[in-house]
Motif scaffolding. Structure first.
Motif, PDB file in Angstrom:
ATOM      1  N   ARG A  54       1.227  -1.266   0.070  1.00 46.16           N
ATOM      2  CA  ARG A  54       0.326  -0.190  -0.519  1.00 46.16           C
ATOM      3  C   ARG A  54       0.763   1.109  -0.082  1.00 46.16           C
ATOM      4  N   ARG A  56       4.108   1.744  -1.277  1.00 44.53           N
ATOM      5  CA  ARG A  56       5.041   1.670  -2.400  1.00 44.53           C
ATOM      6  C   ARG A  56       3.906   2.208  -3.998  1.00 44.53           C
ATOM      7  N   LEU A  57       2.254   1.481  -3.232  1.00 40.20           N
ATOM      8  CA  LEU A  57       1.464   1.848  -4.346  1.00 40.20           C
ATOM      9  C   LEU A  57       1.606   3.692  -4.258  1.00 40.20           C
ATOM     10  N   ALA A  58       0.932   4.282  -2.982  1.00 40.44           N
ATOM     11  CA  ALA A  58       1.320   5.405  -2.693  1.00 40.44           C
ATOM     12  C   ALA A  58       1.694   6.157  -3.333  1.00 40.44           C
ATOM     13  N   ALA A  60       3.968   5.846  -5.542  1.00 41.78           N
ATOM     14  CA  ALA A  60       3.790   5.989  -6.843  1.00 41.78           C
ATOM     15  C   ALA A  60       3.085   7.178  -7.638  1.00 41.78           C
ATOM     16  N   MET A  61       1.584   6.620  -6.708  1.00 41.11           N
ATOM     17  CA  MET A  61       0.625   6.913  -7.674  1.00 41.11           C
ATOM     18  C   MET A  61       0.699   9.005  -7.133  1.00 41.11           C
ATOM     19  N   SER A  62       1.607   9.516  -5.994  1.00 38.79           N
ATOM     20  CA  SER A  62       2.022  10.086  -5.366  1.00 38.79           C
ATOM     21  C   SER A  62       2.740  11.680  -6.397  1.00 38.79           C
ATOM     22  N   THR A  63       3.742  10.599  -6.543  1.00 42.16           N
ATOM     23  CA  THR A  63       5.063  11.355  -7.872  1.00 42.16           C
ATOM     24  C   THR A  63       4.121  11.482  -9.417  1.00 42.16           C
ATOM     25  N   ALA A  65       3.877  13.002 -13.295  1.00 45.12           N
ATOM     26  CA  ALA A  65       4.627  12.462 -14.784  1.00 45.12           C
ATOM     27  C   ALA A  65       5.526  12.960 -14.467  1.00 45.12           C
ATOM     28  N   THR A  68       3.095  15.411 -17.876  1.00 43.66           N
ATOM     29  CA  THR A  68       2.045  15.339 -17.838  1.00 43.66           C
ATOM     30  C   THR A  68       1.096  15.990 -19.459  1.00 43.66           C
TER      31      THR A  68
END
Length: 75
Positions: A54, A56-58, A60-63, A65, A68
């Motif tokens: 969880r 790691r996913l959080a 990755a999702m907050s980084t 792009a 964009t």
């Protein structure tokens, strides 16, 4: 068992086996208690793995792009 932490899949599979054995019955009180304690440890290991996933996913999702604008435009 060694002190090495099992993978999530190993812990989950062993926990499933522990639950099956407890549900089947026919064990002595001591065997049941030992299995219960092992199950508690395995459940904690699974939870630790899941919390790590969880996090790691959080992360990755907050980084954001790298670019964009390019990610939004198909051409």
């Amino acid at each position: 068992m060694t002190d090495e932490k099992p993978s999530y899949e190993q812990a989950r599979d062993e926990l499933t086996d522990v639950v099956r054995r407890l549900e089947t019955g026919g064990l002595t009180l001591e065997e049941s208690l030992n299995l219960w304690e092992r199950g508690e440890k395995l459940a904690a290991i699974c939870e630790e793995w899941l919390e790590g996933a969880r996090a790691r996913l959080a992360a990755a999702m907050s980084t954001p792009a790298a670019d964009t604008k390019d990610a939004e435009a198909p051409f």
